[in-house]
Design an enzyme around this catalytic site. Structure first.
Site, mmCIF file in Angstrom:
data_model
loop_
_atom_site.group_PDB
_atom_site.id
_atom_site.type_symbol
_atom_site.label_atom_id
_atom_site.label_comp_id
_atom_site.label_asym_id
_atom_site.label_seq_id
_atom_site.Cartn_x
_atom_site.Cartn_y
_atom_site.Cartn_z
ATOM 1 N N ASP A 179 -13.459 -15.994 9.156
ATOM 2 C CA ASP A 179 -12.094 -15.664 8.750
ATOM 3 C C ASP A 179 -11.276 -15.406 10.025
ATOM 4 O O ASP A 179 -11.346 -14.335 10.618
ATOM 5 C CB ASP A 179 -12.135 -14.427 7.842
ATOM 6 C CG ASP A 179 -10.752 -13.980 7.412
ATOM 7 O OD1 ASP A 179 -9.756 -14.461 7.987
ATOM 8 O OD2 ASP A 179 -10.668 -13.130 6.505
ATOM 9 N N TYR A 228 -12.064 -6.964 6.811
ATOM 10 C CA TYR A 228 -10.921 -7.122 5.915
ATOM 11 C C TYR A 228 -10.702 -8.607 5.665
ATOM 12 O O TYR A 228 -10.605 -9.394 6.611
ATOM 13 C CB TYR A 228 -9.639 -6.497 6.507
ATOM 14 C CG TYR A 228 -8.471 -6.714 5.578
ATOM 15 C CD1 TYR A 228 -8.351 -5.950 4.417
ATOM 16 C CD2 TYR A 228 -7.525 -7.713 5.809
ATOM 17 C CE1 TYR A 228 -7.305 -6.182 3.526
ATOM 18 C CE2 TYR A 228 -6.484 -7.944 4.921
ATOM 19 C CZ TYR A 228 -6.384 -7.182 3.783
ATOM 20 O OH TYR A 228 -5.355 -7.422 2.898
ATOM 21 N N LYS A 268 -1.660 -16.596 8.449
ATOM 22 C CA LYS A 268 -0.763 -15.757 9.239
ATOM 23 C C LYS A 268 0.072 -16.534 10.271
ATOM 24 O O LYS A 268 1.154 -16.992 9.942
ATOM 25 C CB LYS A 268 -1.545 -14.616 9.859
ATOM 26 C CG LYS A 268 -1.990 -13.627 8.771
ATOM 27 C CD LYS A 268 -2.356 -12.265 9.273
ATOM 28 C CE LYS A 268 -2.352 -11.267 8.129
ATOM 29 N NZ LYS A 268 -3.640 -10.667 7.844
ATOM 30 N N TYR A 272 0.805 -1.225 0.000
ATOM 31 C CA TYR A 272 0.000 0.000 0.000
ATOM 32 C C TYR A 272 0.839 1.277 0.000
ATOM 33 O O TYR A 272 0.634 2.163 0.820
ATOM 34 C CB TYR A 272 -0.966 -0.014 1.201
ATOM 35 C CG TYR A 272 -2.106 -0.974 0.980
ATOM 36 C CD1 TYR A 272 -3.230 -0.586 0.250
ATOM 37 C CD2 TYR A 272 -2.053 -2.284 1.463
ATOM 38 C CE1 TYR A 272 -4.265 -1.476 0.016
ATOM 39 C CE2 TYR A 272 -3.083 -3.170 1.229
ATOM 40 C CZ TYR A 272 -4.194 -2.754 0.512
ATOM 41 O OH TYR A 272 -5.212 -3.634 0.273
HETATM 42 C C1 LIG Z 1 -4.260 -10.749 6.518
HETATM 43 C C2 LIG Z 1 -5.664 -11.188 6.410
HETATM 44 C C3 LIG Z 1 -6.141 -11.793 5.227
HETATM 45 C C4 LIG Z 1 -5.291 -11.966 3.997
HETATM 46 O O1 LIG Z 1 -4.205 -12.810 4.195
HETATM 47 P P1 LIG Z 1 -2.916 -12.692 3.222
HETATM 48 O O2 LIG Z 1 -2.047 -13.808 3.677
HETATM 49 O O3 LIG Z 1 -2.337 -11.339 3.443
HETATM 50 O O4 LIG Z 1 -3.403 -12.878 1.837
HETATM 51 C C5 LIG Z 1 -7.460 -12.197 5.222
HETATM 52 N N1 LIG Z 1 -8.256 -12.032 6.289
HETATM 53 C C6 LIG Z 1 -7.826 -11.468 7.432
HETATM 54 C C7 LIG Z 1 -8.756 -11.336 8.597
HETATM 55 C C8 LIG Z 1 -6.523 -11.019 7.531
HETATM 56 O O5 LIG Z 1 -6.105 -10.427 8.654
#
Ligand SMILES: *Cc1c(COP(=O)(O)O)cnc(C)c1O
Length: 435
Positions: free
Chosen positions: A249, A147, A278, A19
């Site tokens: 998520d 997000y 992550k 970004y």
């Molecule tokens: C970071 C994140 C993503 C995307 O993961 P990337 O490995 O960066 O593609 C999706 N959802 C949430 C909640 C995140 O924090």
């Protein structure tokens, strides 16, 4: 190109960072190495890390056990294709992961990043509905300030303003439905009215909704908001009532960050599809995983149109090197040490960040598990903040917009944690005097 200045100059000229503009880049620091909770800059500062490299490095950097797992695996094989082949790292990892998540989640798709796992979950929900004879179900319901990643499908369910949906309109699907962000905070008394907007949107569109996708309890990059567990509980009930899949998520929240192993445990529910990423590899490399309930996999498996296939298969699917490190990371999680560590971090953040309670520019302070957020009532000057953080306090904290927040590696000790919180308190106070 030998001097650090030359390298930074090359970087400024040729390399995009997340970004940022290539032509008007923000300052970048050159990292020499990282170990434990420290990021060691080539300029000499040994910075205490307050970000865990965006939720990932929960066991710290250059962890001897994770290092060993990676080295051992490299000696055997770094990668083989997953089509038609399988291996111990993938099998062991999935076995461990399925033991950690709720028993109902017992099928796994390994993806190569968080965003890709989000894409797979959306495709999975669509395929499920097709197989179920409901091809008209092609919309997703979510909440504002979410997000879910940067690829097009993921972006289409991110907050429409933060993700600049208007920029991509015409290309990106804009048919998804956004309910109002939950207002009732994690610790507040539950107000059932909070979920009414979500409920109404779900009821009036349920015939076309394939799934609800949502970050449980803690919304990450879309605003670092923490909402009430009852909200999520109602979301689960409504999904059940109307036959809509629930995708959670947990790419940011998974593996203990919110004080529970998975944030959905705060609400005592189970999703139909769960995404983790992550911290899955302890921040060593990119890997994500989708787990789902068997009924989802069985429905898709019975669809004659696809021959029962889940239509996705990344080149680096099930990468053995990433899986081997993830196995070790999960073993460290299995020791249960993270519970004490997160409680300890939560208690220190609770007392220390609260010192900003009466600061004129502070709008809200919120803490959950090993996450502390100071929300200001004006946007930060990122360059100014980072300069003070690095040069005056020797900490690595990257604020964005109105948010100054920390989520350190779980292994952080009291002295280092106080270095982080003192830095936040001091820099925010200085900023309040400057503006
Ligand atoms: C970071 C994140 C993503 C995307 O993961 P990337 O490995 O960066 O593609 C999706 N959802 C949430 C909640 C995140 O924090």
């Amino acid at each position: 190109m030998s001097s650090i200045e030359d390298k930074l100059e090359f970087d400024r000229k040729h390399i995009w960072h997340p970004y940022t503009s290539l032509t008007k880049p923000l300052t970048c620091h050159h990292v020499d190495s990282a170990d434990g909770v420290h990021i060691n800059l080539s300029s000499g500062e040994k910075c205490v890390d307050g970000m865990s490299s965006w939720w990932c490095a929960i066991h710290g950097y250059s962890n001897s056990e994770l290092n060993k797992a990676a080295l051992e695996q490299i000696g055997k094989m770094s990668h083989v294709m997953f089509g038609g082949l399988t291996h111990d790292p993938a099998i062991k990892l999935v076995e461990k992961l399925l033991k950690l998540v709720d028993d109902k989640l017992d099928c796994c798709f390994l993806a190569d990043s968080g965003s890709v796992s989000v894409e797979v979950s959306l495709k999975m929900a669509i395929q499920y509905c097709h197989a179920n004879g409901q091809p008209q179900k092609d919309r997703f319901l979510t909440i504002s300030n979410g997000y879910h990643g940067d690829t097009f499908g993921a972006m289409s369910v991110c907050d429409p303003i933060n993700s600049m949906h208007t920029l991509y309109s015409g290309y990106m699907s804009d048919k998804h439905i956004f309910a109002r962000t939950p207002q009732c905070k994690f610790n507040e008394e539950w107000d059932p009215k909070d979920v009414v907007d979500f409920e109404q949107k779900l009821i009036s569109n349920h015939k076309n909704i394939a799934a609800v996708i949502i970050e449980p309890i803690l919304q990450g990059a879309g605003g670092m908001r923490m909402y009430h567990p009852m909200y999520l509980k109602r979301v689960r009930q409504l999904c059940d009532e109307y036959g809509i899949l629930l995708i959670l998520d947990e790419i940011a929240t998974g593996f203990g960050r919110t004080g529970k192993l998975f944030a959905y445990e705060h609400s005592d529910i189970v999703p139909d599809i769960l995404l983790v990423g992550k911290a899955l590899t302890g921040g060593y490399m990119t890997l994500a995983a989708l787990t789902c309930q068997r009924f989802v996999a069985e429905m898709i498996g019975n669809d004659p149109k696809t021959g029962g296939s889940m239509m996705h298969g990344p080149t680096f699917m099930g990468n053995p090197l990433a899986c081997a490190v993830a196995i070790k990371s999960l073993e460290l999680i299995e020791t249960g040490e993270w519970k004490k560590q997160c409680k300890f971090i939560e208690s220190i953040l609770g007392t220390e960040l609260m010192r900003l309670e009466n600061c004129s520019i502070v709008k809200d302070i919120r803490i959950l598990g090993a996450v502390g957020v100071v929300e200001l009532n004006l946007p930060v000057d990122m360059g100014w903040f980072q300069k003070l953080f690095v040069t005056k306090h020797n900490v690595w904290i990257r604020p964005f917009n109105r948010l100054v927040y920390i989520m350190p590696p779980y292994i952080i000790k009291e002295k280092e944690l106080l270095q982080l919180t003192n830095a936040v308190v001091d820099v925010v106070q200085c900023f309040s005097q400057k503006v």
